[in-house]
Enzyme design. Structure first.
Site: not given
Ligand code: GUN
Length: 301
Positions: A56, A100, A123
């Protein structure tokens, strides 16, 4: 009869979207003399999560976004994590905040999500953003924060079917999570599909999947959806990212769909890796610029 199955190239679509995001980020820079900024928080050292957050922040740089990673110990106290989130909320130069998931078991993810400023919630997991997604008439991801994985799936779907082509299609979303299944079902309903959400208690899942023109597989179980469950000519979006052992000990990543069996039945299929995962990151960067633009215009997304 075997049919040609086309693999949907998630990497290619992610590159196109990231290029668009980079152009928007550069235009933002010209107007505000700073890059859009994304702050990613990783608690603990789960290797899969560590790898995702590295991707990311690395991809952020490619989109002219200032991506920053904050690593916190597994045993961080809720108070310390909340203090970091509040200071990012208050920092006018921070546009996007992402924690995350999953979090270590003594941190309540819902409590953490609800502390993030909804205007910076890239998100789109905050109840304000969930509520907006489920109540707007028109889902426009340039002015609304939409969860990244479902948005990526919708864009991939739209790349192989014209907008009107979705109308009346039957879609089965396998998985009911807040991250994927539930918002995915909403996006498909909004696109005029007839949607069924299936989950671990669904009866005759193979039979249900066989009725679907579109299947979104988001169960987190390796190759759970078998080729025989797939209607001829269906479009299959595979959200799974599962590590499985191999005889050479290196392991490999497979999706939630038994791809080798689905080939020859599905019309279109997203491969794993190289499908939905790549689009998820591109959508996160897209959301970061959307959040930045909206906040600077004084319109919270
Ligand atoms: N863990 C798995 N997918 C995601 C996501 O889309 N966002 C976040 N913050 N954590 C994740």
């Amino acid at each position: 009869m075997l049919r040609m199955t086309k693999l949907i190239d998630g990497g290619l679509h992610a590159e196109v979207l990231t290029e668009d995001t980079r152009r928007r980020a550069e235009s933002f820079f010209r107007r505000h003399a700073r890059k859009p900024r994304l702050d990613v928080i990783l608690v603990g050292d789960n290797p899969a999560s560590a790898s995702y957050v590295r991707t990311k922040t690395k991809m952020a740089a490619e989109a002219s976004i200032d991506g920053r990673l904050h690593r916190m110990q597994d045993e961080v106290s809720p108070g310390d994590l909340l203090r970091v989130l509040r200071s990012l909320n208050e920092d006018p130069n921070v546009d996007g905040i992402l924690v995350q998931l999953p979090l270590p078991s003594d941190l309540d993810p819902q409590m953490v999500i609800e502390v993030i400023d909804p205007a910076k919630d890239v998100d789109a997991f905050h109840p304000i953003n969930v509520g907006r997604l489920f109540t707007v008439n028109k889902v426009d991801p340039t002015v609304l924060l939409v969860p990244c994985t479902p948005l990526g799936c919708l864009l991939l779907l739209r790349s192989v079917i014209p907008p009107a082509g979705l109308t009346g299609k039957s879609a089965v979303v396998v998985g009911r999570s807040n991250i994927v299944g539930s918002p995915m079902a909403r996006l498909l309903t909004n696109a005029n599909c007839t949607v069924t959400i299936a989950h671990s208690k669904t009866l005759d899942l193979p039979g249900l999947c066989r009725t679907a023109d579109i299947v979104v597989a988001a169960v987190g179980r390796p190759e759970f959806i078998r080729g025989g469950w797939i209607k001829e000519g269906a479009i299959i979006l595979d959200v799974g990212i599962n590590r499985v052992p191999t005889p050479d000990g290196k392991g490999k990543i497979v999706g939630d769909v038994a791809t080798a069996e689905a080939i020859g039945r599905a019309a279109f299929l997203t491969p794993v890796p190289g499908g939905v995962g790549r689009m998820t990151v591109a959508c996160l960067l897209h959301n970061t610029v959307t959040a930045a633009e909206m906040r600077m215009k004084g319109k919270s997304p």
